[in-house]
Scaffold this motif. Structure first.
Motif, PDB file in Angstrom:
ATOM      1  N   ASP A  29       5.694 -76.837 -84.108  1.00 35.15           N
ATOM      2  CA  ASP A  29       5.827 -75.442 -83.632  1.00 35.15           C
ATOM      3  C   ASP A  29       4.178 -74.927 -83.257  1.00 35.15           C
ATOM      4  OD1 ASP A  29       7.255 -73.204 -82.909  1.00 35.15           O
ATOM      5  OD2 ASP A  29       6.593 -72.035 -84.063  1.00 35.15           O
ATOM      6  N   LEU A  78       2.724 -76.832 -80.056  1.00 30.42           N
ATOM      7  CA  LEU A  78       3.084 -76.010 -79.571  1.00 30.42           C
ATOM      8  C   LEU A  78       2.319 -74.537 -78.983  1.00 30.42           C
ATOM      9  CD1 LEU A  78       7.242 -76.903 -79.174  1.00 30.42           C
ATOM     10  CD2 LEU A  78       5.466 -78.262 -77.765  1.00 30.42           C
ATOM     11  N   GLY A  79       2.122 -74.406 -79.958  1.00 30.59           N
ATOM     12  CA  GLY A  79       1.845 -72.577 -79.293  1.00 30.59           C
ATOM     13  C   GLY A  79       0.171 -73.018 -79.521  1.00 30.59           C
ATOM     14  N   ALA A 117      12.746 -72.958 -73.012  1.00 35.18           N
ATOM     15  CA  ALA A 117      11.361 -73.067 -73.527  1.00 35.18           C
ATOM     16  C   ALA A 117      11.700 -73.880 -75.204  1.00 35.18           C
ATOM     17  CB  ALA A 117      10.971 -72.004 -73.715  1.00 35.18           C
ATOM     18  N   GLU A 169       5.335 -72.038 -69.241  1.00 39.93           N
ATOM     19  CA  GLU A 169       6.432 -71.049 -69.515  1.00 39.93           C
ATOM     20  C   GLU A 169       7.341 -71.836 -70.098  1.00 39.93           C
ATOM     21  OE1 GLU A 169       9.044 -68.232 -69.256  1.00 39.93           O
ATOM     22  OE2 GLU A 169       6.831 -67.970 -68.602  1.00 39.93           O
ATOM     23  N   ILE A 199       6.385 -74.243 -72.213  1.00 40.05           N
ATOM     24  CA  ILE A 199       6.605 -74.552 -73.480  1.00 40.05           C
ATOM     25  C   ILE A 199       7.164 -73.132 -74.322  1.00 40.05           C
ATOM     26  CG2 ILE A 199       4.690 -74.576 -75.707  1.00 40.05           C
ATOM     27  CD1 ILE A 199       3.076 -76.181 -73.949  1.00 40.05           C
ATOM     28  N   ASP A 200       6.649 -71.686 -73.698  1.00 37.05           N
ATOM     29  CA  ASP A 200       6.702 -70.239 -75.044  1.00 37.05           C
ATOM     30  C   ASP A 200       6.778 -69.407 -74.154  1.00 37.05           C
ATOM     31  OD1 ASP A 200       6.523 -69.079 -76.756  1.00 37.05           O
ATOM     32  OD2 ASP A 200       4.174 -69.083 -77.370  1.00 37.05           O
ATOM     33  N   GLY A 255       0.197 -74.056 -75.916  1.00 36.00           N
ATOM     34  CA  GLY A 255       0.745 -72.932 -74.901  1.00 36.00           C
ATOM     35  C   GLY A 255      -0.222 -71.871 -74.715  1.00 36.00           C
ATOM     36  N   ARG A 264       9.722 -73.802 -77.313  1.00 39.04           N
ATOM     37  CA  ARG A 264       9.663 -73.037 -78.679  1.00 39.04           C
ATOM     38  C   ARG A 264      10.068 -72.681 -79.160  1.00 39.04           C
ATOM     39  NH1 ARG A 264       4.879 -70.070 -80.006  1.00 39.04           N
ATOM     40  NH2 ARG A 264       5.257 -70.809 -82.459  1.00 39.04           N
ATOM     41  N   ARG A 265      11.598 -72.363 -78.114  1.00 36.24           N
ATOM     42  CA  ARG A 265      12.627 -71.581 -78.629  1.00 36.24           C
ATOM     43  C   ARG A 265      13.638 -72.503 -78.561  1.00 36.24           C
ATOM     44  NH1 ARG A 265      14.618 -66.184 -75.610  1.00 36.24           N
ATOM     45  NH2 ARG A 265      12.611 -65.043 -75.282  1.00 36.24           N
TER      46      ARG A 265
END
Length: 557
Positions: free
Chosen positions: A273, A276-277, A240, A231, A233-234, A280, A242-243
């Motif tokens: 990014d 991170l994706g 968060a 949560e 992370i993304d 997640g 990524r936001r």
């Protein structure tokens, strides 16, 4: 060989450091000066019992140290290596005795027990005199000397080897047969092996089981924690990662419109990014795949509890249980096939008994002949040393027990009668210290070069003799000094003149305190010391001439 002796605050000796060389070193001085303190120091460094009264008055402790050259002492080097106390070809002994009676000892700088100190000292120095700490009084040492005198080393080694082989075979037979307990042992082995085969695991599998136990024990926390991190992370939250990264990228893209050099940084944020994706997504999969299995957890808990119990019962660590099972399996197979193995071992033991009997018989014959020759040789030397009519005998008695004995089928005892008409008695029961020292000297001269001890000390070996006998004693000591390092405390000039080196011990009073000094004498000093020993209080020119003549004649011989 004794290279150096250091004494501090021992009785009347305040501090002395003495260097020793090969040959015969004589120690002289007036009565009460402390000649025998050097012997006492060596005795204490050999593990003798310490007395608080040995510490110099007014001092907290006495300190003793000795350095030995081990170049010609392989047995001592081997002992030090075995005890992990070795330090090259030099051995340093040290002992501190405190005024309240306690003491500590060191070998080559490492703390040791007095038993270890005594064990090593037996390989370094042999002390003869009016005390009980003599290797010659040991029956085992007497047997070794007899074997050395008769050149029976090879025969004795063969007897030891065959006896040890017999013992090894016999021990294996007892283990295989098990006596009345064999059936019980078989049942126990089968039971224990069955348990270990069911529960014990190889180390790698055990580590995997423990990891699974840890994972299942914390499964709830792992699910909750991994979901929370996902949560962060993304997630849908404003903060968060990524936001936040997306907002940062948008701002950086606007700035790159003003300066193109910022464009590579946008690419770096894009790569971040992507990572991170992936992180997640991996956390989501981990949380979904994490095993929440109470039954499996209980099963592993039971398995580990059994392993802990087995490890405690067998007194090994859990990773060693698998190897323990292999050892029990080998023992069980050996016991189950014991019948054929026992027959083989019985035949082997019978052959070993025959070989031992032949070797022991040969050794016994050699010992019988050597005992007679040694008795005659020592008896003749006793006459030369002032014990005319004395007798020396070496008796051989059957060893107790029927099993092959590593020392052979007999035990040795040195018997002596110092005076005519007296029956021979065991050497260890001879009362007179002076006679005992001279008998020891006779034995050492008769077995010259056969004793492995490099340093021999004779304390008051000339007590109760004089004249021509004293000169013979001195000559025998000098001859012994040609093969071994010899230290002799003496009050006779005939003995002192024979020394290769001469130490003088004197006592002085200074400021109300009494101190003993130990000095090495040169040729002139030796002449003056011999003159003092010959002439007493008044030393005349004739006395000095007599001393010079005695010294020259002894050194020329």
């Amino acid at each position: 060989m004794l290279a150096q002796l250091y004494v501090k605050n021992l009785a009347v000796v305040e501090e002395a450091e003495i260097a020793f060389g090969p040959g015969l070193t004589v120690v002289t001085g007036e009565t009460g000066a402390g000649k025998s303190l050097l012997v006492d120091a060596l005795l204490l460094l050999s593990g003798a019992r310490a007395d608080a009264g040995m510490v110099r008055a007014g001092c907290e402790r006495a300190e003793l140290a000795a350095e030995f050259d081990l170049a010609a002492l392989p047995a001592a080097r081997a002992w030090l290596e075995r005890e992990e106390l070795d330090d090259g070809d030099v051995c340093r002994l040290r002992r501190v005795i405190r005024s309240e009676g306690s003491s500590r000892a060191w070998i080559n700088g490492r703390p040791v027990s007095l038993a270890q100190l005594a064990e090593l000292a037996e390989l370094l120095v042999e002390i003869h005199g009016q005390h009980e700490h003599q290797a010659l009084l040991s029956r085992a040492h007497q047997l070794e000397l007899l074997d050395a005198f008769g050149e029976l080393g090879a025969a004795a080694a063969e007897v030891r080897a065959q006896a040890q082989r017999w013992r090894d075979i016999d021990a294996r037979m007892r283990r295989l047969s098990g006596g009345e307990d064999r059936d019980a042992r078989l049942a126990l082995l089968r039971h224990e092996l069955g348990e270990l085969e069911r529960w014990a695991l190889p180390p790698a599998e055990l580590a995997e089981l423990e990891a699974a136990h840890k994972r299942l024990a914390h499964a709830g926390r792992l699910v909750e924690g991994s979901a929370g991190v996902g949560e962060m992370i993304d997630g849908d939250g404003e903060f968060a990662l990524r936001r936040l990264l997306g907002r940062a990228r948008g701002e950086l893209e606007r700035l790159a419109g003003l300066d193109a050099r910022l464009q590579p940084l946008i690419e770096a944020l894009d790569a971040a990014d992507v990572q991170l994706g992936e992180a997640g997504a991996a956390l989501t999969r981990y949380a979904q795949e994490l095993e929440l299995d109470p039954d499996r957890y209980a099963e592993i808990e039971t398995h580990l509890a059994r392993l802990h119990d087995l490890a405690r019962r067998h007194r090994v660590a859990m990773p060693e249980l698998h190897a323990k099972a292999a050892a029990l399996r080998a023992e069980l197979e050996e016991l189950e096939g014991a019948g054929a193995a026992l027959e083989e071992l019985r035949a082997e033991r019978a052959r070993c008994e025959q070989a031992y009997a032949a070797a022991a018989a040969e050794l016994s014959r050699g010992r019988g002949a050597a005992a007679k020759r040694l008795g005659e040789a020592v008896g003749a030397l006793m006459g030369e040393l002032g014990m005319a009519g004395g007798r020396f005998e070496v008796t051989l008695e059957p060893a107790a027990g029927d099993a092959p004995d590593p020392q052979g089928r007999e035990r040795c005892e040195f018997l002596v009668s110092a005076n005519p008409g007296q029956p021979p008695r065991a050497l260890r029961k001879v009362a007179s210290g002076g006679e005992l020292a001279r008998i020891s000297l006779a034995i050492e001269v008769a077995t010259l070069g056969l004793d492995a001890i490099a340093t021999m000390v004779f304390d008051e070996v000339d007590a109760g003799i004089g004249g021509a006998v004293a000169e013979v004693v001195g000559q025998k000591l000098r001859a012994l000094g040609g093969e071994r390092q010899v230290l002799c405390v003496t009050h006779l000039p005939q003995v002192a003149a024979q020394g290769h080196a001469h130490l003088s011990v004197s006592k002085h009073s200074e400021g109300g305190a009494t101190r003993t000094r130990i000095a090495a004498l040169d040729a002139a000093g030796r002449r003056d010391e011999l003159a003092r020993m010959l002439g007493g209080v008044e030393i005349t020119r004739e006395t000095r001439a007599h001393a010079r003549q005695m010294l020259e004649r002894a050194q020329a011989g």
